[in-house]
Structures are given as C-alpha cells and as structure tokens.
Design a protein around this motif. Sequence first.
Motif, PDB file in Angstrom:
ATOM      1  N   PRO A  73       0.814  -1.211   0.000  1.00 25.47           N
ATOM      2  CA  PRO A  73       0.000   0.000   0.000  1.00 25.47           C
ATOM      3  C   PRO A  73       0.849   1.264   0.000  1.00 25.47           C
ATOM      4  O   PRO A  73       0.448   2.273  -0.536  1.00 25.47           O
ATOM      5  N   VAL A  74       2.046   1.166   0.568  1.00 27.22           N
ATOM      6  CA  VAL A  74       2.888   2.353   0.648  1.00 27.22           C
ATOM      7  C   VAL A  74       3.280   2.828  -0.751  1.00 27.22           C
ATOM      8  O   VAL A  74       3.599   3.973  -0.975  1.00 27.22           O
ATOM      9  N   HIS A  75       3.234   1.930  -1.730  1.00 30.51           N
ATOM     10  CA  HIS A  75       3.626   2.312  -3.084  1.00 30.51           C
ATOM     11  C   HIS A  75       2.479   2.846  -3.936  1.00 30.51           C
ATOM     12  O   HIS A  75       2.648   3.112  -5.100  1.00 30.51           O
ATOM     13  N   GLN A 107       5.016   8.427   3.171  1.00 31.77           N
ATOM     14  CA  GLN A 107       6.420   8.136   2.867  1.00 31.77           C
ATOM     15  C   GLN A 107       7.094   7.311   3.954  1.00 31.77           C
ATOM     16  O   GLN A 107       8.233   6.898   3.809  1.00 31.77           O
ATOM     17  N   LEU A 108       6.386   7.108   5.072  1.00 33.83           N
ATOM     18  CA  LEU A 108       6.975   6.291   6.138  1.00 33.83           C
ATOM     19  C   LEU A 108       7.049   4.840   5.679  1.00 33.83           C
ATOM     20  O   LEU A 108       6.181   4.387   4.934  1.00 33.83           O
ATOM     21  N   PRO A 109       8.052   4.108   6.148  1.00 32.62           N
ATOM     22  CA  PRO A 109       8.063   2.670   5.856  1.00 32.62           C
ATOM     23  C   PRO A 109       6.778   2.032   6.394  1.00 32.62           C
ATOM     24  O   PRO A 109       6.271   2.430   7.445  1.00 32.62           O
ATOM     25  N   HIS A 110       6.289   1.057   5.643  1.00 34.84           N
ATOM     26  CA  HIS A 110       5.027   0.399   5.942  1.00 34.84           C
ATOM     27  C   HIS A 110       4.897  -0.018   7.405  1.00 34.84           C
ATOM     28  O   HIS A 110       3.871   0.223   8.051  1.00 34.84           O
ATOM     29  N   GLU A 111       5.968  -0.647   7.954  1.00 29.36           N
ATOM     30  CA  GLU A 111       5.836  -1.183   9.317  1.00 29.36           C
ATOM     31  C   GLU A 111       5.784  -0.065  10.370  1.00 29.36           C
ATOM     32  O   GLU A 111       5.128  -0.215  11.391  1.00 29.36           O
ATOM     33  N   GLN A 112       6.435   1.061  10.086  1.00 27.78           N
ATOM     34  CA  GLN A 112       6.353   2.185  11.026  1.00 27.78           C
ATOM     35  C   GLN A 112       4.976   2.848  10.943  1.00 27.78           C
ATOM     36  O   GLN A 112       4.395   3.258  11.943  1.00 27.78           O
ATOM     37  N   ARG A 113       4.483   2.921   9.732  1.00 25.29           N
ATOM     38  CA  ARG A 113       3.205   3.587   9.514  1.00 25.29           C
ATOM     39  C   ARG A 113       2.067   2.863  10.225  1.00 25.29           C
ATOM     40  O   ARG A 113       1.215   3.479  10.858  1.00 25.29           O
ATOM     41  N   ARG A 143       9.427   1.313  16.829  1.00 20.13           N
ATOM     42  CA  ARG A 143       8.878   1.747  15.527  1.00 20.13           C
ATOM     43  C   ARG A 143       8.089   3.040  15.665  1.00 20.13           C
ATOM     44  O   ARG A 143       8.134   3.913  14.798  1.00 20.13           O
ATOM     45  N   LEU A 144       7.375   3.147  16.796  1.00 19.73           N
ATOM     46  CA  LEU A 144       6.584   4.361  17.027  1.00 19.73           C
ATOM     47  C   LEU A 144       7.508   5.563  17.132  1.00 19.73           C
ATOM     48  O   LEU A 144       7.276   6.622  16.542  1.00 19.73           O
ATOM     49  N   SER A 145       8.588   5.370  17.880  1.00 21.88           N
ATOM     50  CA  SER A 145       9.550   6.445  18.085  1.00 21.88           C
ATOM     51  C   SER A 145      10.180   6.866  16.759  1.00 21.88           C
ATOM     52  O   SER A 145      10.274   8.059  16.440  1.00 21.88           O
ATOM     53  N   ARG A 146      10.575   5.871  15.952  1.00 19.51           N
ATOM     54  CA  ARG A 146      11.191   6.192  14.654  1.00 19.51           C
ATOM     55  C   ARG A 146      10.186   6.845  13.718  1.00 19.51           C
ATOM     56  O   ARG A 146      10.507   7.773  12.989  1.00 19.51           O
ATOM     57  N   ALA A 147       8.942   6.356  13.746  1.00 10.25           N
ATOM     58  CA  ALA A 147       7.911   6.931  12.873  1.00 10.25           C
ATOM     59  C   ALA A 147       7.707   8.409  13.199  1.00 10.25           C
ATOM     60  O   ALA A 147       7.645   9.260  12.314  1.00 10.25           O
ATOM     61  N   ARG A 148       7.631   8.713  14.477  1.00 12.92           N
ATOM     62  CA  ARG A 148       7.343  10.097  14.874  1.00 12.92           C
ATOM     63  C   ARG A 148       8.516  11.021  14.560  1.00 12.92           C
ATOM     64  O   ARG A 148       8.316  12.163  14.116  1.00 12.92           O
ATOM     65  N   ASP A 149       9.732  10.527  14.801  1.00 16.07           N
ATOM     66  CA  ASP A 149      10.899  11.367  14.511  1.00 16.07           C
ATOM     67  C   ASP A 149      11.050  11.578  13.005  1.00 16.07           C
ATOM     68  O   ASP A 149      11.361  12.674  12.547  1.00 16.07           O
TER      69      ASP A 149
END
Lengths: 172, 257
Positions: A73-75, A107-113, A143-149
């Motif tokens: 879906p990210v694509h 644009q976030l990686p799927h697993e972070q999103r 993952r949450l931390s990386r997604a938010r940053d």
Amino acid sequence: MVHLIEPLIPALRRYARTLVRNRSAADDLVQDCLERAVSHWHQRRTDGDPRTWMFTILHNLAVSRFRGQKLRPVHVDIDDTSERDIARMPSQETTVEVQDMLRCVDQLPHEQRSVLLLVAIEDLSYAQTADVLGIPVGTVMSRLSRARDRLIELMNDAGSEKSPKPFLRRVI
Amino acid sequence: MARPITEEELHAFVDQTLDVRRKEEVSAYLNAHPEISKRVEAYRRQREILKTAYAPIANEPIPAQLNLARMIERKRRPALASSWLAAAAAVVLLCTGGIGGWSLRGVTQSPEGIAALAEEASATYVVYAPDHIRPVEIKASERDALVDWTTERLGRAVAIPDLSASGFRLMGGRVVATAHGPAAMFMYDNDHGTRLVMLARRMAVDQNMPMVPQSHGTLNGYAWADKGLGFSLVGPASPEQLHPLADEVRKQTSRNI
C-alpha cells in the motif's frame, strides 16, 4: 456477535483506508475481514478483546493480499488516488499542514506507519498494537519512536521546500 | 525528580496512557527541557492532525456490502436451503405414492410433536437472533407486557425463565407463528454476544416428553414437553453448555405453572 463486531466497523473501514487509499478496495478488505470473523467466531479466544482480534484479521488480510499482488500500500502513487478518496476533511481543517502530513505519513516505511496509525488514530494500546502486528511491545515502541521522529523530519523538509505559492503540489 | 523519564514515557504522555501522577512528573520535566518539549509537542500535533484527518471516514454511512447481519444470514442459508431441499424431496417421494413412498414414511415424514417444536425453535433462532434492528418485539424492561401478550395468545401462562446466574440476560421476546399455532419466543444474550432462544407452545402431540437433544447446522438445543406445553432452548453453543441451561429453564417453568 453482531453487537460486539458492528460498532467496530467504522474504525475498521478507517484503518483499511490508511492501508489502501482506494475506497472500494478498502471496503472489500473490510468485507473479507468481517466474513472471516463470522466464520471463525467460535475460534476466537473468548477472553480476548474483539477489537484486537478484528484488527489482527484485517491487518493480516492486507499483508497477505499485498504480498500476493507484489504491491504494498505504501507504493500507491499519491497522484493515482483522487483527493476524494483521501479523508474528506471539514474545510477549515483542510490546511496545507494536514495535506503535508498525510503525504509525509505515506512516505513512512510500511511497518512504522502501521504502528503509528494504530496508536495515534485507532487509540490502540501499545500491547494491543503488538498483538495486532504480531511483534513484541518493545518493537512497537521503537517503531513508534522512529515513525514520529521521521515524520518531524519529513514535515520540516516539506515546509522548507514550500514555494511562495503554498498550494502548489509537490511533484514526487 | 524521583524516577528518570524514559523515551517510552514521552510517547505514553502523547498517547495519554500515563497515570495522573506520572503525567504531572513528565509535564514538569518538559517545562524544564524546552528542546524535548518541542519534540513532544510535534508528536502531539501529528497525533491531532492524523486523528482529525481520518475522523470523517469513521462517520461515513456503512456501505451495504458491510452489513454484518446479512453476511451471517448468507452464511447460514446453505444449511437451511439443504434442509428445505430434503423436505421438498420428501414431498416428491410421498407424492409418488404406493408402497415405495409409504415405506419411506418414517424417514421422510414431516416431524410432529417434540421434533416439530425443535425445528420451529431453530427456524425462529435463524430468523430473529441475527436481527440487529428488532430481535425482540417487547424488551425485557416491559416484562409484564410480554407475559400478558404471550399468555393471551397461547391461552396459557408461560413463565419467563431467569438465566442471569449463568450469565444470560433476558433481551425480551415476542409471539411467533409456527405450523402448530402461536408460540412464545424469549431471547437471551451474554457478555460474549451469544444469543439463546427459548420457544414454548401448546402441544397436541407429545404432551409430556423427557428432554431430548436437537441439532441444526451450528445450532444445538434441547426440547421437552411438560403438561401440554412444549419447550425448546436453542443457541450456537455446545450441548454441554446448553444442557444445564435447559435443565434450569425446565425447573423454573415447571415450578411456576
């Protein structure tokens, strides 16, 4: 069963729409999810939370479907999806910031999103999110931390690239 | 500060999952650290925007393709259709007449007595239990009206069993049609959303019958008759779960007549 599952349908549709931007494809996903829940109702853990169970089914269906089609879906190209398919927002909220945010989340990686959306939009607890995605709580947190940053960075980039014409759409 | 604030707690602060005391401690910490506070504020803003942006989807009308009750009914229909098919085949066989048809009587005859009641209870369940708009005509809150109505139509009082000790609450009930006259239907549900239906009607055949198990697709149940009144309790549960409930219903209904 109906009174436990039915109230979840709006949230399931919303989460499906974050995975698949196209409305009818998202609703097809929810339909498959509901049908699976109906036929597997007696197999669920009776002490379990129906919300976590339903989101798990939905998520797994989405993962297997997109794996099968070699399409994640990210694509999904933002220009292939009409603005109508994106959440129709109250006009006062349709600000540049909101549009930028939705584009950056894409644009976030799927697993972070997935982690970010389950926590921030669906209000799932970290433990529920871990159950839905089948990962440890520690992984949810990282993952949450990386997604938010990452989202802060992407938003900063979007802001600095902004031309004097604020409504110009960024070409990806 | 008693305990150091962890990165995870900053997120829990944004997601509002900290207890009140810890929330205050994190607030105090953020006041003293403007850089981190700025970052946490950005997280909070992300959350707020995403929530607002996606909220309208949850408020959209649910499309017809996602009608859960219809899905459940569709899933159950094949089982019903096949039993109707079997009944239709039986009629054809009987109509062919002669000794061949007559000898099949025992197998194909439409049921009477307690067996008919059991089928009627299953059919009633299939129609009303998946109904999420109006599963019952009279709700449990109007218990007296329900008793009056069913007593009036059956010509006999039927006690409404109390199954709350087993976790099943009365939802309500209605009078339903059967091939053998009006029947009283009472519906119950528990915290897992499992619904049970109890059907009671007057019996011309099998006026007193011991309890027998019944099964119809995914539905199980028990049927019996007591002094001219027949009862059947059905639900999507195992016979082991239903048996004590049926015993309880029988105990309560026989006591109150």
